[in-house]
Structures are given as structure tokens and as C-alpha cells.
Motif scaffolding. Sequence first.
Motif, PDB file in Angstrom:
ATOM      1  N   SER A   1      17.776  49.547  23.362  1.00  0.00           N
ATOM      2  CA  SER A   1      16.707  48.731  22.667  1.00  0.00           C
ATOM      3  C   SER A   1      17.393  47.429  21.994  1.00  0.00           C
ATOM      4  CB  SER A   1      16.167  49.635  21.549  1.00  0.00           C
ATOM      5  OG  SER A   1      15.520  48.878  20.664  1.00  0.00           O
ATOM      6  N   VAL A   2      17.167  46.302  22.627  1.00  0.00           N
ATOM      7  CA  VAL A   2      17.827  45.117  22.066  1.00  0.00           C
ATOM      8  C   VAL A   2      16.986  44.669  20.602  1.00  0.00           C
ATOM      9  CG1 VAL A   2      18.596  42.806  22.632  1.00  0.00           C
ATOM     10  CG2 VAL A   2      18.243  44.646  24.190  1.00  0.00           C
ATOM     11  N   SER A   3      17.558  44.596  19.599  1.00  0.00           N
ATOM     12  CA  SER A   3      17.031  44.306  18.308  1.00  0.00           C
ATOM     13  C   SER A   3      16.894  42.804  18.463  1.00  0.00           C
ATOM     14  CB  SER A   3      17.817  44.986  17.127  1.00  0.00           C
ATOM     15  OG  SER A   3      17.797  46.327  17.116  1.00  0.00           O
ATOM     16  N   HIS A   4      16.253  42.441  17.217  1.00  0.00           N
ATOM     17  CA  HIS A   4      16.337  41.079  16.784  1.00  0.00           C
ATOM     18  C   HIS A   4      17.241  40.920  15.584  1.00  0.00           C
ATOM     19  CE1 HIS A   4      12.843  40.684  19.340  1.00  0.00           C
ATOM     20  NE2 HIS A   4      12.713  39.255  19.038  1.00  0.00           N
ATOM     21  N   THR A   5      17.774  39.924  15.513  1.00  0.00           N
ATOM     22  CA  THR A   5      18.757  39.544  14.241  1.00  0.00           C
ATOM     23  C   THR A   5      18.664  38.112  13.893  1.00  0.00           C
ATOM     24  OG1 THR A   5      20.614  39.769  12.989  1.00  0.00           O
ATOM     25  CG2 THR A   5      20.951  39.393  15.152  1.00  0.00           C
ATOM     26  N   THR A   6      18.772  37.793  12.506  1.00  0.00           N
ATOM     27  CA  THR A   6      18.955  36.559  12.105  1.00  0.00           C
ATOM     28  C   THR A   6      20.441  36.065  11.960  1.00  0.00           C
ATOM     29  OG1 THR A   6      18.717  36.766   9.809  1.00  0.00           O
ATOM     30  CG2 THR A   6      16.746  36.329  10.995  1.00  0.00           C
TER      31      THR A   6
ATOM     32  N   PRO B   1      31.688  36.083  18.941  1.00  0.00           N
ATOM     33  CA  PRO B   1      32.158  35.767  20.171  1.00  0.00           C
ATOM     34  C   PRO B   1      32.011  36.871  21.094  1.00  0.00           C
ATOM     35  CG  PRO B   1      33.753  34.977  18.403  1.00  0.00           C
ATOM     36  CD  PRO B   1      32.575  35.719  17.846  1.00  0.00           C
ATOM     37  N   GLY B   2      31.495  36.209  22.290  1.00  0.00           N
ATOM     38  CA  GLY B   2      31.342  37.544  23.352  1.00  0.00           C
ATOM     39  C   GLY B   2      29.850  38.229  23.269  1.00  0.00           C
ATOM     40  N   GLU B   3      29.101  37.943  22.138  1.00  0.00           N
ATOM     41  CA  GLU B   3      27.897  38.596  22.120  1.00  0.00           C
ATOM     42  C   GLU B   3      26.919  37.726  22.998  1.00  0.00           C
ATOM     43  OE1 GLU B   3      27.437  41.277  18.129  1.00  0.00           O
ATOM     44  OE2 GLU B   3      26.997  39.146  18.106  1.00  0.00           O
ATOM     45  N   VAL B   4      25.768  38.422  23.720  1.00  0.00           N
ATOM     46  CA  VAL B   4      24.945  37.493  24.784  1.00  0.00           C
ATOM     47  C   VAL B   4      23.640  37.707  24.075  1.00  0.00           C
ATOM     48  CG1 VAL B   4      24.213  37.522  26.925  1.00  0.00           C
ATOM     49  CG2 VAL B   4      26.591  38.125  26.611  1.00  0.00           C
ATOM     50  N   ASN B   5      22.992  36.582  23.959  1.00  0.00           N
ATOM     51  CA  ASN B   5      21.677  36.508  23.431  1.00  0.00           C
ATOM     52  C   ASN B   5      20.725  37.420  24.569  1.00  0.00           C
ATOM     53  OD1 ASN B   5      19.451  35.987  21.898  1.00  0.00           O
ATOM     54  ND2 ASN B   5      19.133  33.892  22.785  1.00  0.00           N
ATOM     55  N   GLY B   6      19.799  38.387  23.976  1.00  0.00           N
ATOM     56  CA  GLY B   6      18.974  39.072  24.890  1.00  0.00           C
ATOM     57  C   GLY B   6      19.639  40.338  25.500  1.00  0.00           C
ATOM     58  N   LYS B   7      21.105  40.563  25.127  1.00  0.00           N
ATOM     59  CA  LYS B   7      21.657  41.705  25.736  1.00  0.00           C
ATOM     60  C   LYS B   7      22.187  42.424  24.441  1.00  0.00           C
ATOM     61  CE  LYS B   7      25.587  43.216  28.682  1.00  0.00           C
ATOM     62  NZ  LYS B   7      26.577  43.666  28.094  1.00  0.00           N
ATOM     63  N   ASP B   8      23.032  41.716  23.558  1.00  0.00           N
ATOM     64  CA  ASP B   8      23.353  42.705  22.189  1.00  0.00           C
ATOM     65  C   ASP B   8      22.394  42.458  21.266  1.00  0.00           C
ATOM     66  OD1 ASP B   8      26.368  42.917  23.053  1.00  0.00           O
ATOM     67  OD2 ASP B   8      26.127  41.134  23.354  1.00  0.00           O
ATOM     68  N   TYR B   9      21.674  41.040  21.239  1.00  0.00           N
ATOM     69  CA  TYR B   9      20.651  41.026  20.123  1.00  0.00           C
ATOM     70  C   TYR B   9      19.797  40.108  20.606  1.00  0.00           C
ATOM     71  CZ  TYR B   9      22.678  43.559  16.197  1.00  0.00           C
ATOM     72  OH  TYR B   9      23.106  44.410  15.369  1.00  0.00           O
ATOM     73  N   HIS B  10      18.546  39.937  20.118  1.00  0.00           N
ATOM     74  CA  HIS B  10      17.798  38.640  20.394  1.00  0.00           C
ATOM     75  C   HIS B  10      18.151  37.910  19.202  1.00  0.00           C
ATOM     76  CE1 HIS B  10      15.430  40.130  23.839  1.00  0.00           C
ATOM     77  NE2 HIS B  10      15.163  41.288  22.970  1.00  0.00           N
ATOM     78  N   PHE B  11      18.896  36.685  19.197  1.00  0.00           N
ATOM     79  CA  PHE B  11      19.416  36.106  18.002  1.00  0.00           C
ATOM     80  C   PHE B  11      18.242  34.944  17.619  1.00  0.00           C
ATOM     81  CE2 PHE B  11      23.321  37.687  19.699  1.00  0.00           C
ATOM     82  CZ  PHE B  11      23.789  37.946  18.816  1.00  0.00           C
ATOM     83  N   VAL B  12      17.384  35.140  16.655  1.00  0.00           N
ATOM     84  CA  VAL B  12      16.749  34.201  16.218  1.00  0.00           C
ATOM     85  C   VAL B  12      16.649  33.686  14.626  1.00  0.00           C
ATOM     86  CG1 VAL B  12      14.860  35.525  17.748  1.00  0.00           C
ATOM     87  CG2 VAL B  12      15.194  36.305  15.433  1.00  0.00           C
ATOM     88  N   THR B  13      15.869  32.783  14.405  1.00  0.00           N
ATOM     89  CA  THR B  13      15.871  32.351  13.024  1.00  0.00           C
ATOM     90  C   THR B  13      14.837  33.081  12.314  1.00  0.00           C
ATOM     91  OG1 THR B  13      13.881  31.031  13.546  1.00  0.00           O
ATOM     92  CG2 THR B  13      15.969  29.951  13.930  1.00  0.00           C
ATOM     93  N   ARG B  14      15.175  33.052  10.976  1.00  0.00           N
ATOM     94  CA  ARG B  14      14.221  33.702   9.995  1.00  0.00           C
ATOM     95  C   ARG B  14      12.749  33.514   9.938  1.00  0.00           C
ATOM     96  NH1 ARG B  14      15.504  36.730   5.171  1.00  0.00           N
ATOM     97  NH2 ARG B  14      17.706  36.995   5.518  1.00  0.00           N
ATOM     98  N   GLU B  15      12.615  32.294  10.459  1.00  0.00           N
ATOM     99  CA  GLU B  15      11.121  31.660  10.614  1.00  0.00           C
ATOM    100  C   GLU B  15      10.407  32.583  11.886  1.00  0.00           C
ATOM    101  OE1 GLU B  15      13.634  29.692   9.939  1.00  0.00           O
ATOM    102  OE2 GLU B  15      13.042  29.464   7.920  1.00  0.00           O
ATOM    103  N   GLU B  16      11.012  32.407  13.022  1.00  0.00           N
ATOM    104  CA  GLU B  16      10.688  32.926  14.273  1.00  0.00           C
ATOM    105  C   GLU B  16      10.537  34.571  13.927  1.00  0.00           C
ATOM    106  OE1 GLU B  16      12.871  30.450  17.599  1.00  0.00           O
ATOM    107  OE2 GLU B  16      14.000  31.989  16.347  1.00  0.00           O
ATOM    108  N   MET B  17      11.466  35.158  13.463  1.00  0.00           N
ATOM    109  CA  MET B  17      11.379  36.533  13.157  1.00  0.00           C
ATOM    110  C   MET B  17      10.124  36.837  12.145  1.00  0.00           C
ATOM    111  SD  MET B  17      14.314  39.361  12.894  1.00  0.00           S
ATOM    112  CE  MET B  17      14.056  41.000  12.705  1.00  0.00           C
TER     113      MET B  17
END
Length: 198
Positions: free
Chosen positions: A35-40, A45-61
Motif C-alpha cells: 500500500s503506497v502511502s502519501h507523505t510530505t 536517495p533511491g526512493e521512487v515516487n509512486g513506488k515507495d511513497y507518493h511524495f506530495v506537498t502539505r497542501e495537496e495532501m
Amino acid sequence: MQGPRPVVLSGPSGAGKSTLLKKLLKDYENIFGFSVSHTTRQPRPGEVNGKDYHFVTREEMQKEIDAGEFIEHAEFSGNMYGTSKGAVQAVQAQNQICVLDIDIQGVKNIKKTDLNPIYISVQPPSIDILEKRLRDRKTETEESLLKRLTAARVDLELSKEPGLFDLVIINDDLEKAYSELKEVLLEEIKKTQESRKS
Ligand SMILES: Nc1nc2c(ncn2[C@@H]2O[C@H](COP(=O)(O)OP(=O)(O)O)[C@@H](O)[C@H]2O)c(=O)[nH]1
Ligand SMILES: Nc1ncnc2c1ncn2[C@@H]1O[C@H](COP(=O)(O)OP(=O)(O)O)[C@@H](O)[C@H]1O
């Protein structure tokens, strides 16, 4: 809820959740789905957006939380983390066992839902060993490392609540911890393998 029972892995930052999870996902590629979580927080290094996390801004989340798109969310060490409904649905749509890596606040909030997972806490042999592992991992600044250690003490205390977890794994020897994890999941693994045959 249809399909196999999900699995929640919780426990202090640095206890070894990702290490155990990666082994499981590698050994049982088609059986488990993450289950790929969202985080702000910033990607490491090495982490992939959409695989390790969905990397988002606080506003988006916050916008997605307000729209009711999250099953649970929490503030951890100065950042937001959360499980979207879509993250779990994406795994369940594949008929895979959904594995969630979430903190103890997430555990308490998931308990209020109908997800009905198996709850597992991964814990270090001691706080000193946890600190050494976190330092050796070299992913944290001194500030975030200290925040994680404070959160770890709280986590270990709260984890003592009877019935909160179905299993506590002390991750001392990695192979032994991994065997314990596989053992508790064996029934669900077999069921999922069987359902693939029919
Ligand atoms: N409640 C909640 N916690 C999460 C979620 N995703 C990750 N976490 C937790 O956030 C904490 C920090 O995760 P992370 O920044 O990746 O650091 P790490 O655990 O040290 O690798 C860990 O305890 C994770 O289990 C989530 O979707 N919800
Ligand atoms: N049993 C173990 N013995 C020694 N080091 C370990 C063990 N399990 C994990 N580690 C190491 O400890 C660090 C923290 O593990 P990690 O899986 O990132 O923890 P978490 O996901 O719980 O934050 C990593 O560098 C990992 O390689």
C-alpha cells in the motif's frame, strides 16, 4: 471486505519494517502488494515516487484528506503520512494481500475501520541498537534522528496495550525475524495461492 486479509506492519522507525517487507515482496512477488502511502517528507536517495511513497506537498495532501480520500493519516516527526483509499484498492484489485507500513497512530485509526488486517509490530532488541541502526542507515539529520528516537520510546510503550497487536516480532537476527513473519502469514499466503489455482 472481499479478498485476502491485509497485513499491517508497524513499530518504531528503524526497527526493520522496510527490510522485512522488501524480502517478503521479493519472495512472494505476486502474493503481496504494498500500500503506497502519501507523505510530505522529502524523498531519500533511491526512493521512487509512486513506488515507495507518493511524495506530495502539505497542501495537496490536506486537499485530498478534506475530500475524504484517505482511510487514515497522521503527523509523524514533523511530516504528514497517510493511506489513501486508492492505495489499498489498487492492491486489492489485483487480489493480492495488501501490506501497510504505518505508525502506531495509523494502527489505532485502522482499528476503527472495516479493513480487518493482521496487526504486527516489529521492534528492535533495544533502544541503543535502534539508535545504532538509524545512525548507520545514514538517512536522517541529527534532528530527525532524535525525533525518531523519542517517537520510538512512545511507540514501544503504547505497543504494550494488550490486544493491540496480533504478533510482536523482535528483530534481532534478521533471518529469524523474517521466519516469524512468514509463519504468521502462512495461512493467508496458502489461501491466496489456492485461489489462484481455481
Ligand atoms: N499513519 C501512517 N504512518 C505511516 C504511513 N506511511 C508510513 N508511515 C510511518 O511513518 C513513519 C516514518 O516513515 P519514514 O519517514 O518512511 O521513515 P522510516 O520508517 O524510518 O523508514 C514510520 O513509522 C512509518 O510506518 C501512513 O500511510 N500512515
Ligand atoms: N536484524 C537486523 N540486524 C541488523 N540491521 C538491521 C536488521 N534489520 C534491519 N536492519 C538495518 O537497520 C536499518 C533500519 O531498517 P529499516 O528496514 O529501514 O527500518 P524501518 O523501515 O522500520 O524504519 C536499515 O539500515 C537496515 O538495513
